[in-house]
Design an enzyme around this catalytic site. Structure first.
Site, PDB file in Angstrom:
ATOM      1  N   CYS A 137      27.666 -29.054  45.658  1.00 44.17           N
ATOM      2  CA  CYS A 137      27.612 -30.500  45.860  1.00 44.17           C
ATOM      3  C   CYS A 137      28.814 -31.185  45.193  1.00 44.17           C
ATOM      4  O   CYS A 137      29.944 -31.038  45.636  1.00 44.17           O
ATOM      5  CB  CYS A 137      26.282 -31.057  45.356  1.00 44.17           C
ATOM      6  SG  CYS A 137      26.023 -32.816  45.689  1.00 44.17           S
ATOM      7  N   ASP A 181      21.420 -32.158  56.534  1.00 44.58           N
ATOM      8  CA  ASP A 181      22.218 -32.589  55.387  1.00 44.58           C
ATOM      9  C   ASP A 181      23.007 -33.841  55.761  1.00 44.58           C
ATOM     10  O   ASP A 181      23.980 -33.773  56.502  1.00 44.58           O
ATOM     11  CB  ASP A 181      23.174 -31.463  54.980  1.00 44.58           C
ATOM     12  CG  ASP A 181      23.879 -31.720  53.650  1.00 44.58           C
ATOM     13  OD1 ASP A 181      23.879 -32.875  53.189  1.00 44.58           O
ATOM     14  OD2 ASP A 181      24.434 -30.759  53.092  1.00 44.58           O
ATOM     15  N   HIS A 213      20.075 -30.328  52.045  1.00 48.23           N
ATOM     16  CA  HIS A 213      21.099 -30.427  50.999  1.00 48.23           C
ATOM     17  C   HIS A 213      20.518 -30.026  49.644  1.00 48.23           C
ATOM     18  O   HIS A 213      19.424 -30.446  49.278  1.00 48.23           O
ATOM     19  CB  HIS A 213      21.617 -31.863  50.934  1.00 48.23           C
ATOM     20  CG  HIS A 213      22.752 -32.044  49.977  1.00 48.23           C
ATOM     21  ND1 HIS A 213      24.068 -31.858  50.335  1.00 48.23           N
ATOM     22  CD2 HIS A 213      22.772 -32.393  48.669  1.00 48.23           C
ATOM     23  CE1 HIS A 213      24.848 -32.075  49.299  1.00 48.23           C
ATOM     24  NE2 HIS A 213      24.086 -32.407  48.269  1.00 48.23           N
TER      25      HIS A 213
END
Length: 247
Positions: free
Chosen positions: A133, A181, A213
């Site tokens: 991320c 996502d 995600h």
């Protein structure tokens, strides 16, 4: 932009069970979690750049230990100077206010210092980098083996990566993507595919169905589909490093 800014999906998830075996020390003005392989070798290192939950989040420490058990010296710095986001924070948490306190100008020096520490103190031969991320942006920005920075990269469910940053990479890059996502949606993934193809460098994008995600760090391991995706994404990284780091 090759991926969107972070959202609430970047801090929601499940804490995993286990006992981390690494240790925390201080480098300059930031902490770092380190984990050694069984033979204590530092020839090949994994620089693990975290999501916004930071270096003390147990799930990330367990992942670091997994890389160590596969033969890599792992160096996971605190990118946030002791100010990570808590897992599942209370309602009203302002993510964008938090992000404004951790701009590129404060994160970049930590990444640079980590690379220098690995090269100069630990005398590593090559550095692989993992970015989850938030951390993915800095893997991409420093993937330049010709400049003695990161040699090989792996990122999972990336955020904040600019198209120009992806175009400028100088080494092999693998990506683990979630089917659902909003941060790295289909159109951004396809844009990244085109960019990576044009670089003429080795690349791999794996798309995992049935996950969202954050799956590579914070998924519910009681969900066998999510568990498979998390474990396979980890193996994707290890196999990528074995191929392109130790060639």
């Amino acid at each position: 932009m090759a991926s969107n800014p972070p959202g609430s999906c970047c801090y929601k998830g499940v804490k995993h069970e286990g006992q981390p075996v690494g240790s925390i020390s201080t480098v300059k003005d930031f902490e770092v979690y380190t984990s050694y392989p069984a033979d204590k070798s530092t020839d090949y290192a994994v620089l693990l750049l975290t999501d916004i939950l930071g270096h003390k989040f147990q799930n990330l420490q367990l992942i670091a230990d997994q890389f160590a058990s596969n033969g890599y010296f792992v160096f996971m710095p605190d990118l946030f100077h002791g100010d990570p986001v808590a897992l599942n924070p209370p309602e009203g948490f302002d993510l964008f206010k938090w992000l404004s306190g951790h701009p590129k100008e404060t994160v970049e020096p930590i990444v640079e210092a980590s690379i220098t520490e690995l090269r100069e103190k630990y005398k590593v031969k090559k550095i692989a980098a993992v970015g989850y991320c938030f951390g993915a942006k800095y893997v991409v920005r420093h993937l330049h083996p010709q400049q003695n920075k990161i040699d090989v990269g792996f990122i999972a469910h990336p955020s904040f990566v600019e198209a120009d940053e992806l175009k400028a990479i100088g080494g092999a890059l693998a990506i683990a993507a979630a089917e659902t996502d909003t941060i790295f949606p289909t159109e951004k993934r396809h844009e990244s595919e085109v960019i990576l193809k044009d670089t003429k460098l080795p690349y791999q994008i794996n798309l995992y169905s049935g996950v969202v995600h954050g799956f590579a760090v914070r998924c519910d391991l009681s969900d066998k589909v999510a568990k498979y995706a998390k474990e396979n994404a980890f193996l994707q990284a290890v196999q990528w490093f074995e191929t392109y780091l130790k060639e």
